[in-house]
Design an enzyme around this catalytic site. Structure first.
Site, PDB file in Angstrom:
ATOM      1  CD  GLU A 247      19.689-107.788 -11.612  1.00 36.93           C
ATOM      2  OE1 GLU A 247      20.635-107.426 -11.031  1.00 36.93           O
ATOM      3  OE2 GLU A 247      19.298-109.364 -11.083  1.00 36.93           O
TER       4      GLU A 247
ATOM      5  CE1 TYR B  67      23.875-107.810 -14.422  1.00 36.48           C
ATOM      6  CE2 TYR B  67      23.402-106.455 -12.509  1.00 36.48           C
ATOM      7  CZ  TYR B  67      23.138-107.880 -13.636  1.00 36.48           C
ATOM      8  OH  TYR B  67      22.647-108.812 -13.001  1.00 36.48           O
TER       9      TYR B  67
ATOM     10  CG  ASP C 268      27.414-111.111 -14.399  1.00 38.47           C
ATOM     11  OD1 ASP C 268      27.583-111.406 -15.011  1.00 38.47           O
ATOM     12  OD2 ASP C 268      27.381-110.719 -12.926  1.00 38.47           O
TER      13      ASP C 268
END
Length: 288
Positions: free
Chosen positions: A35, A118, A136
């Site tokens: 991520e 996010y 996102d």
DNA sequence: CAACCGTGGAA
DNA sequence: TTTCCAAGGTT
């Protein structure tokens, strides 16, 4: 409104990419590293670096035991190297405050360096199966088109957008997490920013944008970052010299990397200020 | 909240 | 060649 869930979940089941951080045996740490790396960086470029990182630092503790400079060096050319610094700091915080385990709660994740809304939602969902709205750029674009009927979402997340996403989030925890990654994948592979493949879209017949004849974007001008001659380019050039050197580097090497002296001095100072560069002698610099 | 923070591939 | 932009976050 007809239901979007079944077709999207089925499409994902058939077309999802086999990515390392999505495999059943992927650790929460693997998801977290992915991520960070995927923030503003395409999957194709993340893949090899992610593999190297997980091999070298299989746990947050392993990374935390290294210097931050090693993280910056191993970040390579993924871009936005402050992410490497923040990931290293997040690993340290996980060791010190969470017993070395990647937190599962959104709030604990959000408190980590480099983790915003996010990323906190994504890690909680994809690594721990929690139920969170994951917004996102892909999800936003899919909903902008399918629901709002416009080509692109607003520059920043709106309240209405979040409510739409919340309303569509499946009640079941595990299904919610799959739903989020499925919508993201649809945006990444089919409902792309440029040249969307509506003919391959599982919800084409329910898409408000397509029904309206795919009208062109009509919002405020979307920002495009300048590059040539910017501080970002200068910083990248300077950091590249240090990254590609084994040890400390003399200032003359940095001088040679950027001709505009005032800008070079300013950027070097900002790199030191950011913690991306350490001044190790009167005339020498190195990764921290 | 607008501006800033890297990089490289595709169109 | 230039433009766009790719799983954002911080200040």
């Amino acid at each position: 409104m007809s239901d979007l869930h079944e077709p999207i979940l089925r499409w994902y089941d058939e077309h999802a990419r086999d990515l390392p951080w999505r495999r059943p045996d992927a650790s929460a740490w693997s998801v977290m590293v992915s991520e960070f790396m995927l923030q503003q960086t395409p999957v194709a470029r993340v893949l090899p670096v992610h593999e190297q990182w997980l091999e070298r630092w299989p746990t947050p503790a392993a990374l935390a035991a290294e210097s931050s400079g090693e993280a910056v060096r191993a970040w390579g050319r993924l871009g936005y190297p402050r992410r490497a610094l923040r990931l290293h700091a997040a690993a340290t915080a996980i060791v010190e405050e969470h017993g070395g385990q990647v937190p599962a709660s959104y709030d604990d994740l959000l408190a980590l360096p480099g983790v915003g809304d996010y990323t906190a939602a994504a890690i909680a969902s994809f690594a721990h199966g929690r139920r969170h709205v994951v917004l996102d750029t892909n999800v936003r674009r899919v909903f902008a088109r399918a629901i709002a009927g416009v080509e692109f979402p607003a520059p920043s997340v709106t309240k209405a957008e979040r409510e739409v996403a919340r309303g569509l989030l499946p009640e079941d925890e595990a299904t919610a997490a799959t739903w989020s990654v499925a919508v993201m994948e649809l945006g990444a592979l089919v409902c792309t920013a440029a040249g969307p493949r509506c003919d391959a879209c599982p919800i084409a017949d329910q898409c408000a944008w397509r029904a309206a004849g795919r009208p062109a974007y009509d919002g405020p001008p979307r920002k495009v970052q300048a590059w040539a001659g910017t501080d970002r380019q200068c910083r990248g050039r300077l950091l590249g010299v240090l990254r590609d050197s084994d040890g400390p580097v003399h200032r003359s090497r940095l001088d040679a990397a950027w001709s505009d002296e005032a800008q070079r001095v300013r950027c070097l100072a900002s790199l030191v200020d950011d913690g991306l560069v350490a001044r190790v002698g009167p005339e020498t610099y190195a990764l921290p």
